[in-house]
Design an enzyme around this catalytic site. Structure first.
Site, PDB file in Angstrom:
ATOM      1  CD  GLU A  35      -2.793   1.515   2.264  1.00 44.55           C
ATOM      2  OE1 GLU A  35      -2.791   0.747   3.233  1.00 44.55           O
ATOM      3  OE2 GLU A  35      -3.499   2.545   2.213  1.00 44.55           O
ATOM      4  CG  ASP A 110      -0.937  13.779  -0.904  1.00 44.67           C
ATOM      5  OD1 ASP A 110      -1.845  13.525  -0.084  1.00 44.67           O
ATOM      6  OD2 ASP A 110       0.268  13.819  -0.586  1.00 44.67           O
ATOM      7  CE  LYS A 114      -3.757  26.161  -6.447  1.00 44.98           C
ATOM      8  NZ  LYS A 114      -2.979  26.688  -5.359  1.00 44.98           N
ATOM      9  CG  ASP A 146     -11.134  13.066  -2.404  1.00 42.44           C
ATOM     10  OD1 ASP A 146     -10.027  12.504  -2.415  1.00 42.44           O
ATOM     11  OD2 ASP A 146     -11.276  14.293  -2.270  1.00 42.44           O
TER      12      ASP A 146
END
Ligand SMILES: C[S@@+](CC[C@H](N)C(=O)[O-])C[C@H]1O[C@@H](n2cnc3c(N)ncnc32)[C@H](O)[C@@H]1O
Length: 201
Positions: A35, A110, A114, A146
């Site tokens: 992971e 993450d 942008k 997400d």
């Protein structure tokens, strides 16, 4: 020693000690699940508990998260689980050359929303190449985010990649809520399978 030389020496030392940790933990092992960006280790701890036949390694950049993750492992007496402080690319480079992965999880990486930061995203073509090289034929890559934009980005990269088969038939293999998942209203998941090399080629 100049500050640049000092910096290069630090990188070298960090990579050498990661290689040693990987050699000790992974040499000769099969059924390895990695992971990348494991955070506090909620997902992999629960996964390892229910998959004793696999050896699970979680990595993250942040020392405190790795410490908390290893505390979970110790409390549950799990000897098929290990958390290491490591970066995703450096980890793949540091593993013993014969080691191959059976499964890879990337859960809420993450998103770098942008556009000018997209090159910092983990799921780059070069990284998918490295992962494919390190994954057994038939091994799985599971990705959850997400961010609709990062999800679409990853779908496109996998569709175009010769070594990964993005398949809707694969279900998410294990349901547990990660720390970041509980903060999100919605998320998107995918699974890809490492394509078996054509023996006639
Ligand atoms: C948004 S958090 C998600 C943590 C966990 N997967 C969860 O769902 O709770 C992303 C994690 O990835 C780690 N991370 C970011 N880039 C990484 C990299 N290149 N290699 C390893 N870990 C990384 C961060 O330190 C952070 O803990």
């Amino acid at each position: 020693m100049s500050s640049r030389e000092k910096h290069l020496e630090e990188i070298h030392n960090r990579r050498c000690s990661l290689e040693e940790e990987c050699e000790e933990a992974l040499a000769g092992k099969s059924g390895i699940v990695l992971e990348i960006g494991c955070g506090h280790g909620h997902f992999l701890t629960a996964y390892a508990q229910t998959h004793p036949e696999q050896f699970c390694v979680g990595i993250d950049l942040i020392s405190r998260r790795i410490r908390l993750a290893n505390d979970k492992r110790t409390k549950r007496y799990l000897n098929n689980l290990l958390f290491l402080k490591a970066e995703g690319v450096e980890m793949l480079d540091a593993m013993p050359s014969a080691v191959r992965l059976e499964g890879v999880f990337v859960i809420f990486p993450d998103p770098w929303p942008k556009k000018r930061h997209h090159r910092r995203r983990l799921m780059q073509v070069e990284y998918l190449n490295k992962l494919a090289h390190r994954t057994v034929a038939g091994g799985k890559l599971y990705f959850r985010t997400d961010s609709p934009d990062y999800f679409q980005w990853t779908v496109e990269k996998l569709i175009q990649h010769p070594d990964w088969d993005l398949t809707e038939e694969l279900n998410w293999p294990f349901a547990t809520t990660t720390y970041f998942q509980q903060l999100m209203e919605s998320f998107y998941s995918l699974a890809a399978c490492k394509i078996t090399a054509d023996p006639s080629m």
